[in-house]
Design an enzyme around this catalytic site. Structure first.
Site, PDB file in Angstrom:
ATOM      1  N   TYR A 184      -4.224   4.367   8.052  1.00 57.87           N
ATOM      2  CA  TYR A 184      -6.094   3.767   7.917  1.00 57.87           C
ATOM      3  C   TYR A 184      -5.873   4.281   9.641  1.00 57.87           C
ATOM      4  O   TYR A 184      -6.068   4.971   9.903  1.00 57.87           O
ATOM      5  CB  TYR A 184      -5.464   2.322   8.180  1.00 57.87           C
ATOM      6  CG  TYR A 184      -4.636   1.943   6.930  1.00 57.87           C
ATOM      7  CD1 TYR A 184      -5.355   2.000   5.369  1.00 57.87           C
ATOM      8  CD2 TYR A 184      -3.554   0.669   7.165  1.00 57.87           C
ATOM      9  CE1 TYR A 184      -4.191   1.399   4.618  1.00 57.87           C
ATOM     10  CE2 TYR A 184      -2.466   0.176   6.172  1.00 57.87           C
ATOM     11  CZ  TYR A 184      -3.350   0.834   4.821  1.00 57.87           C
ATOM     12  OH  TYR A 184      -2.630  -0.023   3.482  1.00 57.87           O
ATOM     13  N   LYS A 197       0.079   3.080  -2.923  1.00 63.63           N
ATOM     14  CA  LYS A 197      -1.168   4.886  -3.012  1.00 63.63           C
ATOM     15  C   LYS A 197      -0.280   6.227  -2.750  1.00 63.63           C
ATOM     16  O   LYS A 197      -1.220   6.992  -3.808  1.00 63.63           O
ATOM     17  CB  LYS A 197      -1.660   4.106  -2.056  1.00 63.63           C
ATOM     18  CG  LYS A 197      -2.580   2.264  -1.663  1.00 63.63           C
ATOM     19  CD  LYS A 197      -3.761   2.518  -1.017  1.00 63.63           C
ATOM     20  CE  LYS A 197      -4.670   1.580  -1.193  1.00 63.63           C
ATOM     21  NZ  LYS A 197      -3.958  -0.004  -0.753  1.00 63.63           N
ATOM     22  N   TYR A 255      -3.887  -1.908 -10.801  1.00 63.63           N
ATOM     23  CA  TYR A 255      -3.611  -1.613  -8.876  1.00 63.63           C
ATOM     24  C   TYR A 255      -3.136  -2.597  -7.994  1.00 63.63           C
ATOM     25  O   TYR A 255      -2.081  -2.719  -7.141  1.00 63.63           O
ATOM     26  CB  TYR A 255      -5.127  -1.829  -8.108  1.00 63.63           C
ATOM     27  CG  TYR A 255      -4.954  -1.777  -6.848  1.00 63.63           C
ATOM     28  CD1 TYR A 255      -4.325  -0.757  -6.011  1.00 63.63           C
ATOM     29  CD2 TYR A 255      -5.388  -3.342  -5.795  1.00 63.63           C
ATOM     30  CE1 TYR A 255      -4.399  -0.789  -4.817  1.00 63.63           C
ATOM     31  CE2 TYR A 255      -5.572  -3.052  -4.811  1.00 63.63           C
ATOM     32  CZ  TYR A 255      -5.187  -2.165  -4.100  1.00 63.63           C
ATOM     33  OH  TYR A 255      -4.860  -1.592  -3.079  1.00 63.63           O
ATOM     34  N   VAL A 274       1.486  -4.087   3.966  1.00 68.36           N
ATOM     35  CA  VAL A 274       1.095  -5.546   4.985  1.00 68.36           C
ATOM     36  C   VAL A 274       2.451  -5.638   4.671  1.00 68.36           C
ATOM     37  O   VAL A 274       2.947  -7.115   5.634  1.00 68.36           O
ATOM     38  CB  VAL A 274       0.616  -5.946   4.744  1.00 68.36           C
ATOM     39  CG1 VAL A 274      -2.003  -5.349   4.846  1.00 68.36           C
ATOM     40  CG2 VAL A 274      -0.196  -5.795   2.274  1.00 68.36           C
ATOM     41  N   SER A 279       0.514  -1.514   0.266  1.00 68.43           N
ATOM     42  CA  SER A 279      -0.098   0.342  -0.410  1.00 68.43           C
ATOM     43  C   SER A 279       0.926   1.380   0.166  1.00 68.43           C
ATOM     44  O   SER A 279       0.299   2.661  -0.284  1.00 68.43           O
ATOM     45  CB  SER A 279      -0.610  -0.155   1.217  1.00 68.43           C
ATOM     46  OG  SER A 279      -1.875  -1.191   0.944  1.00 68.43           O
TER      47      SER A 279
HETATM   48  N1  GLN Z   1      -2.482  -5.323  -1.289  1.00 67.69           N
HETATM   49  C1  GLN Z   1      -2.627  -5.295  -0.418  1.00 67.69           C
HETATM   50  C2  GLN Z   1      -4.793  -5.169  -0.793  1.00 67.69           C
HETATM   51  O1  GLN Z   1      -4.584  -4.333  -1.501  1.00 67.69           O
HETATM   52  C3  GLN Z   1      -2.330  -3.647  -0.103  1.00 67.69           C
HETATM   53  C4  GLN Z   1      -2.440  -3.593   1.355  1.00 67.69           C
HETATM   54  C5  GLN Z   1      -1.821  -3.228   1.975  1.00 67.69           C
HETATM   55  O2  GLN Z   1      -0.743  -3.245   2.451  1.00 67.69           O
HETATM   56  N2  GLN Z   1      -2.301  -2.242   3.527  1.00 67.69           N
HETATM   57  O3  GLN Z   1      -5.285  -5.335   0.572  1.00 67.69           O
END
Ligand code: GLN
Length: 318
Positions: free
Chosen positions: A241, A66, A189, A259, A63
């Protein structure tokens, strides 16, 4: 040895034995990470690097991508048009939550949660899907100052198991935020989540944001300077988050987690910081990472809202 290097060694010794948390396990590739891994990298805006631990260990960005996609969507669409599609409100919900999108907002609340990142990905310009992927990879190359590639096995697993993301994309289509080519948008994505980085790269990318979008070493402009403020604002309010509020209170700098265990933090005008440790908490944030950022902020006075005299002691300690 600089004071900063000495402090990083102290943090490494203090937190390496900490074994709380779990590896992300929704795909087998992430569950294979070594829970021992720990790295801290700091890059100042003049390009000085101080780092410790497994900072050359590769992992997928997840993530954290993003942040950079949001910058590219701002360049491609402009601020007002993008705000019309993707908001800038923190959710207090888990990153992959469906509920608020369906029940309340009907558009992504912010670009740091999955719904928002799927929408920003859909706005990246390019004739064909490959042109769009190539533009994304080229943008990441400017931030890292090296060639960038996608871990295909992680990408394939993300694609095979990403049912919640597919649900979010369908809702976004239902609300008129994205158009019908859902599988192409999701592929892009998942590909950007699967870009391979190490902790050193992440600190360089964060330092580029700290330096008004200019890479501290190559001096290449990775993103238009006018948009850096927008990127840092959503990182500050939404980047961690449903921990974003506590993070803003305790650490006080724009940040983003993923993650796979990475966290980046930006001290505007001064430095980019990255920590990598794959043991995460239930919100998806690296446990050692959060604690290390708290200690760093405390020690060097990084909190942006702290106006005490001599607050940011960092530059004297390199
Ligand atoms: N690939 C993960 C997802 O889209 C990324 C989530 C994350 O790093 N929080 O769920």
């Amino acid at each position: 040895m600089s004071k900063l290097q000495t402090f990083l060694e102290f943090l490494y010794q203090k937190y390496q034995p900490l074994k709380f948390g779990n590896l992300a396990s929704y795909i087998p590739q992430l569950a294979k990470a070594n829970p021992e891994w720990l790295a801290i990298s700091i890059v100042s805006t003049d390009g000085t690097v101080v780092e410790i631990g497994d900072f050359q260990e590769n992992f997928t960005i997840q993530s954290i991508s993003k942040v950079f996609l949001y910058g590219m969507a701002l360049e491609d669409c402009g601020r007002e048009a993008l705000l019309g599609k993707v908001g800038v409100e923190p959710t207090g919900d888990p990153f992959d939550s469906v509920i608020r999108l369906d029940e309340n907002s009907k558009h992504p609340d912010n670009p740091m949660v999955n719904a928002g990142a799927i929408a920003t990905t859909s706005l990246i310009r390019g004739k064909e899907t490959t042109d769009r992927l190539n533009r994304i990879l080229e943008m990441f190359r400017r931030y890292m100052n090296r060639d960038v590639f996608v871990d295909v096995s992680v990408f394939m697993s993300e694609k095979a198991t990403g049912h919640r993301n597919r649900a979010l994309a369908n809702l976004l289509l239902n609300f008129g935020i994205i158009d019908h080519n859902i599988e192409e948008i999701l592929d892009l994505y998942f590909q950007q989540c699967s870009i391979v980085v190490n902790c050193h790269d992440l600190a360089m990318m964060a330092a580029t944001l700290a330096n008004r979008g200019i890479h501290p070493i190559s001096k290449e402009q990775a993103v238009q300077p006018d948009y850096v403020r927008d990127i840092l604002s959503v990182m500050y309010t939404c980047g961690m988050y449903n921990y974003a509020g506590e993070w803003a209170y305790k650490v006080g700098i724009p940040a983003k987690s993923g993650v796979s265990g990475g966290i980046i933090g930006v001290v505007p005008g001064k430095a980019g910081i990255a920590v990598f440790s794959p043991l995460i908490d239930p919100r998806g944030n690296s446990i050692r990472g959060v604690r290390i950022f708290e200690d760093l902020s405390q020690e060097f006075g990084f909190h942006l809202l702290d106006v005490s005299m001599g607050r940011c002691k960092f530059l004297d300690c390199l």
